[in-house]
Design a protein around this motif. Structure first.
Motif, PDB file in Angstrom:
ATOM      1  N   ASP A 140       0.856  -1.184   0.000  1.00 54.06           N
ATOM      2  CA  ASP A 140       0.000   0.000   0.000  1.00 54.06           C
ATOM      3  C   ASP A 140       0.894   1.237   0.000  1.00 54.06           C
ATOM      4  O   ASP A 140       1.520   1.569   1.002  1.00 54.06           O
ATOM      5  N   ALA A 141       0.944   1.915  -1.140  1.00 56.68           N
ATOM      6  CA  ALA A 141       1.867   3.049  -1.299  1.00 56.68           C
ATOM      7  C   ALA A 141       1.276   4.380  -0.840  1.00 56.68           C
ATOM      8  O   ALA A 141       1.937   5.405  -0.939  1.00 56.68           O
ATOM      9  N   ARG A 142       0.055   4.381  -0.322  1.00 60.12           N
ATOM     10  CA  ARG A 142      -0.590   5.651   0.018  1.00 60.12           C
ATOM     11  C   ARG A 142       0.116   6.401   1.140  1.00 60.12           C
ATOM     12  O   ARG A 142       0.020   7.628   1.218  1.00 60.12           O
ATOM     13  N   ARG A 143       0.828   5.690   1.995  1.00 59.81           N
ATOM     14  CA  ARG A 143       1.516   6.350   3.114  1.00 59.81           C
ATOM     15  C   ARG A 143       2.909   6.843   2.745  1.00 59.81           C
ATOM     16  O   ARG A 143       3.602   7.420   3.578  1.00 59.81           O
ATOM     17  N   TYR A 144       3.328   6.605   1.512  1.00 60.13           N
ATOM     18  CA  TYR A 144       4.698   6.898   1.111  1.00 60.13           C
ATOM     19  C   TYR A 144       4.725   7.818  -0.110  1.00 60.13           C
ATOM     20  O   TYR A 144       3.704   8.077  -0.741  1.00 60.13           O
ATOM     21  N   GLY A 145       5.928   8.255  -0.455  1.00 59.59           N
ATOM     22  CA  GLY A 145       6.128   8.950  -1.711  1.00 59.59           C
ATOM     23  C   GLY A 145       6.356   7.939  -2.816  1.00 59.59           C
ATOM     24  O   GLY A 145       7.357   7.213  -2.808  1.00 59.59           O
ATOM     25  N   SER A 146       5.426   7.817  -3.757  1.00 59.32           N
ATOM     26  CA  SER A 146       5.576   6.841  -4.834  1.00 59.32           C
ATOM     27  C   SER A 146       6.365   7.451  -5.993  1.00 59.32           C
ATOM     28  O   SER A 146       6.297   8.651  -6.264  1.00 59.32           O
ATOM     29  N   VAL A 147       7.139   6.590  -6.668  1.00 59.00           N
ATOM     30  CA  VAL A 147       8.081   7.058  -7.685  1.00 59.00           C
ATOM     31  C   VAL A 147       7.950   6.188  -8.937  1.00 59.00           C
ATOM     32  O   VAL A 147       8.568   5.123  -9.032  1.00 59.00           O
ATOM     33  N   PRO A 148       7.153   6.610  -9.926  1.00 60.08           N
ATOM     34  CA  PRO A 148       7.059   5.859 -11.180  1.00 60.08           C
ATOM     35  C   PRO A 148       8.335   6.001 -12.000  1.00 60.08           C
ATOM     36  O   PRO A 148       8.984   7.054 -11.998  1.00 60.08           O
ATOM     37  N   THR A 149       8.714   4.935 -12.693  1.00 60.43           N
ATOM     38  CA  THR A 149       9.914   4.946 -13.533  1.00 60.43           C
ATOM     39  C   THR A 149       9.589   4.404 -14.910  1.00 60.43           C
ATOM     40  O   THR A 149       8.615   3.673 -15.113  1.00 60.43           O
ATOM     41  N   SER A 150      10.456   4.725 -15.863  1.00 65.14           N
ATOM     42  CA  SER A 150      10.332   4.226 -17.228  1.00 65.14           C
ATOM     43  C   SER A 150      10.967   2.837 -17.319  1.00 65.14           C
ATOM     44  O   SER A 150      11.641   2.392 -16.377  1.00 65.14           O
ATOM     45  N   PRO A 151      10.800   2.133 -18.438  1.00 61.00           N
ATOM     46  CA  PRO A 151      11.421   0.809 -18.587  1.00 61.00           C
ATOM     47  C   PRO A 151      12.938   0.824 -18.451  1.00 61.00           C
ATOM     48  O   PRO A 151      13.544  -0.203 -18.115  1.00 61.00           O
ATOM     49  N   ASP A 152      13.582   1.977 -18.723  1.00 61.50           N
ATOM     50  CA  ASP A 152      15.039   2.051 -18.564  1.00 61.50           C
ATOM     51  C   ASP A 152      15.430   2.667 -17.220  1.00 61.50           C
ATOM     52  O   ASP A 152      16.538   3.194 -17.051  1.00 61.50           O
ATOM     53  N   ASP A 153      14.508   2.624 -16.242  1.00 63.35           N
ATOM     54  CA  ASP A 153      14.765   3.007 -14.849  1.00 63.35           C
ATOM     55  C   ASP A 153      14.875   4.501 -14.618  1.00 63.35           C
ATOM     56  O   ASP A 153      15.314   4.933 -13.544  1.00 63.35           O
ATOM     57  N   PRO A 166       0.429   6.164  -8.319  1.00 55.16           N
ATOM     58  CA  PRO A 166       0.563   5.597  -9.669  1.00 55.16           C
ATOM     59  C   PRO A 166       1.371   4.307  -9.708  1.00 55.16           C
ATOM     60  O   PRO A 166       1.394   3.611 -10.731  1.00 55.16           O
ATOM     61  N   THR A 167       2.057   3.980  -8.632  1.00 50.95           N
ATOM     62  CA  THR A 167       2.895   2.786  -8.581  1.00 50.95           C
ATOM     63  C   THR A 167       3.077   2.378  -7.130  1.00 50.95           C
ATOM     64  O   THR A 167       2.892   3.203  -6.217  1.00 50.95           O
ATOM     65  N   ASN A 168       3.459   1.125  -6.914  1.00 53.78           N
ATOM     66  CA  ASN A 168       3.784   0.692  -5.551  1.00 53.78           C
ATOM     67  C   ASN A 168       5.284   0.772  -5.279  1.00 53.78           C
ATOM     68  O   ASN A 168       5.769   0.262  -4.279  1.00 53.78           O
ATOM     69  N   GLN A 169       6.026   1.416  -6.192  1.00 51.31           N
ATOM     70  CA  GLN A 169       7.441   1.715  -5.947  1.00 51.31           C
ATOM     71  C   GLN A 169       7.517   2.969  -5.089  1.00 51.31           C
ATOM     72  O   GLN A 169       6.976   4.014  -5.457  1.00 51.31           O
ATOM     73  N   VAL A 170       8.219   2.880  -3.952  1.00 48.04           N
ATOM     74  CA  VAL A 170       8.281   4.037  -3.068  1.00 48.04           C
ATOM     75  C   VAL A 170       9.732   4.372  -2.732  1.00 48.04           C
ATOM     76  O   VAL A 170      10.626   3.525  -2.781  1.00 48.04           O
ATOM     77  N   ASN A 171       9.925   5.614  -2.393  1.00 53.57           N
ATOM     78  CA  ASN A 171      11.232   6.123  -2.014  1.00 53.57           C
ATOM     79  C   ASN A 171      11.669   5.476  -0.706  1.00 53.57           C
ATOM     80  O   ASN A 171      11.018   5.645   0.329  1.00 53.57           O
ATOM     81  N   ALA A 172      12.774   4.740  -0.729  1.00 52.26           N
ATOM     82  CA  ALA A 172      13.245   4.012   0.443  1.00 52.26           C
ATOM     83  C   ALA A 172      14.279   4.789   1.250  1.00 52.26           C
ATOM     84  O   ALA A 172      14.790   4.280   2.252  1.00 52.26           O
ATOM     85  N   GLY A 173      14.620   6.006   0.823  1.00 53.45           N
ATOM     86  CA  GLY A 173      15.460   6.870   1.646  1.00 53.45           C
ATOM     87  C   GLY A 173      16.946   6.645   1.565  1.00 53.45           C
ATOM     88  O   GLY A 173      17.696   7.158   2.396  1.00 53.45           O
ATOM     89  N   CYS A 174      17.416   5.884   0.588  1.00 62.45           N
ATOM     90  CA  CYS A 174      18.850   5.705   0.368  1.00 62.45           C
ATOM     91  C   CYS A 174      19.167   6.196  -1.034  1.00 62.45           C
ATOM     92  O   CYS A 174      18.570   5.724  -2.008  1.00 62.45           O
ATOM     93  N   TYR A 175      20.087   7.159  -1.145  1.00 61.30           N
ATOM     94  CA  TYR A 175      20.369   7.800  -2.427  1.00 61.30           C
ATOM     95  C   TYR A 175      21.859   7.727  -2.742  1.00 61.30           C
ATOM     96  O   TYR A 175      22.707   7.678  -1.838  1.00 61.30           O
ATOM     97  N   VAL A 176      22.161   7.768  -4.040  1.00 61.99           N
ATOM     98  CA  VAL A 176      23.523   8.043  -4.488  1.00 61.99           C
ATOM     99  C   VAL A 176      23.468   9.337  -5.293  1.00 61.99           C
ATOM    100  O   VAL A 176      22.773   9.423  -6.307  1.00 61.99           O
ATOM    101  N   PHE A 177      24.164  10.367  -4.809  1.00 62.46           N
ATOM    102  CA  PHE A 177      24.232  11.674  -5.463  1.00 62.46           C
ATOM    103  C   PHE A 177      25.570  11.839  -6.163  1.00 62.46           C
ATOM    104  O   PHE A 177      26.603  11.382  -5.652  1.00 62.46           O
TER     105      PHE A 177
END
Length: 355
Positions: A140-153, A166-177
């Motif tokens: 259930d992505a309603r409690r999170y920030g959902s992040v849709p991606t294209s087929p090439d990520d 729009p998706t059940n992919q959510v921001n997990a809080g680990c980034y590479v900048f």
């Protein structure tokens, strides 16, 4: 490789456990919560970590020092006023030493994750991305920030806590900048990565990628989540470099004692010097150092703070007992009840539930 670790929050949802201890330093299966992340980052090739601190900043230095114990170099940057996620990253970047085009790993101090950090870094470098986010999958992505991606990520959008994600992919809080992207964040003011930095990068046409991996992931923000994280570590549902899963479902730390007739299991962690008396039942719970569970008491899915005492015939279910508190004989505490540090509840047969 360098990393920034965000550990500035006050952990208010975990009170009273966080009144005297920052959430990232809470004892979690025998070590501070952060130690599980730090060792996984080290094993992924991180050698130097900048702690972005605020609340009780001195306690992080006391716990980890210069990082030598963990095979890391650790330095500390403290923000005097809360700056938001991106603002804290920008503030901590003053201590980075890497080049403009280098990758910098960003970790959140209240997450337990089993995802492959090395693979996320490799994906970031392969795509020459400005930022690469770890995206996890939830029911259930309603409690999170959902992040849709294209087929090439490629990240297409950031949708914050929508009733129709729009998706059940959510921001997990680990980034590479990329380091130069961090340097472009405005300095000295509050900045949100979710609402300002990431949407701004997308608007400018920068490449933001999502690394999707449905490995173990848990936001340790509530007492129930904290208990789940500890029990999952003890049971081996989440592997950690600093812990070996116990096949009997119990972690006993130094000088902890359990009476032969006590029933203990479900991933329970029993802190150093803690004791569980005869005929007591302790299931899926966390006992901090020196906690005492007297004979016949029952503790289920609860946290008992350092030096706290649960007296005979008391019942705890889904509760938090602060350091040094006493739950007198016959009390029944249920459904999220919390007892503040050093409070003594007298003997009673009254049932208490905040619901």
């Amino acid at each position: 490789m360098e990393a920034i670790l965000l550990v500035g929050g006050q952990g208010t949802r975990l009170r009273p456990l966080t009144i005297s201890t920052p959430k990232p330093l809470l004892p979690t299966a025998g070590v501070p919560l952060l130690e599980h992340q730090l060792t996984r980052a080290r094993d992924a090739g991180v050698t130097r970590i900048v702690f972005a601190t605020s609340y009780r900043a001195e306690m992080f230095t006391e716990a980890f020092g210069d990082g030598t114990r963990l095979g890391l170099e650790i330095v500390y940057v403290t923000e005097d006023e809360p700056l938001g996620t991106a603002g804290a990253i920008r503030n901590a970047s003053a201590a980075l030493t890497c080049a403009d085009d280098s990758p910098v790993l960003i970790l959140n101090g209240d997450i337990l994750s089993g995802h492959d950090i090395s693979a996320q870094i490799a994906a970031h470098e392969k795509d020459d991305a400005a930022v690469t986010l770890h995206l996890t999958l939830v029911d259930d992505a309603r409690r999170y920030g959902s992040v849709p991606t294209s087929p090439d990520d490629r990240v297409l959008d950031f949708v914050e806590k929508s009733p129709n994600p729009p998706t059940n992919q959510v921001n997990a809080g680990c980034y590479v900048f990329r380091r130069s992207v961090i340097d472009s964040i405005p300095a000295g003011r509050v900045v949100s990565v979710e609402y300002e930095t990431f949407p701004g990068l997308l608007a400018k046409g920068e490449t933001i990628c999502g690394y999707v991996e449905a490995a173990y992931w848990l936001d340790v923000g509530t007492p129930a989540a904290f208990v789940k994280g500890v029990t999952d570590l003890v049971l081996g549902a989440l592997a950690s470099p600093v812990l070996t899963a116990n096949e009997h479902g119990v972690l006993l730390l130094d000088n902890a004692t359990v009476a032969p007739t006590a029933r203990v299991g479900g991933g329970t962690a029993v802190g150093a010097g803690a004791s569980i008396g005869a005929d007591a039942r302790v299931e899926s719970s966390v006992l901090f150092d020196g906690a005492v569970i007297e004979p016949g008491a029952r503790v289920i899915r609860s946290v008992v703070g350092a030096g706290a005492r649960v007296c005979s015939a008391a019942v705890l279910e889904d509760c938090v007992i602060g350091d040094g508190a006493t739950v007198g004989p016959g009390n029944e505490l249920l459904n999220g009840a919390r007892v503040w540090p050093n409070v003594a509840l007298p003997a009673t047969a009254i049932r208490f539930s905040p619901e």
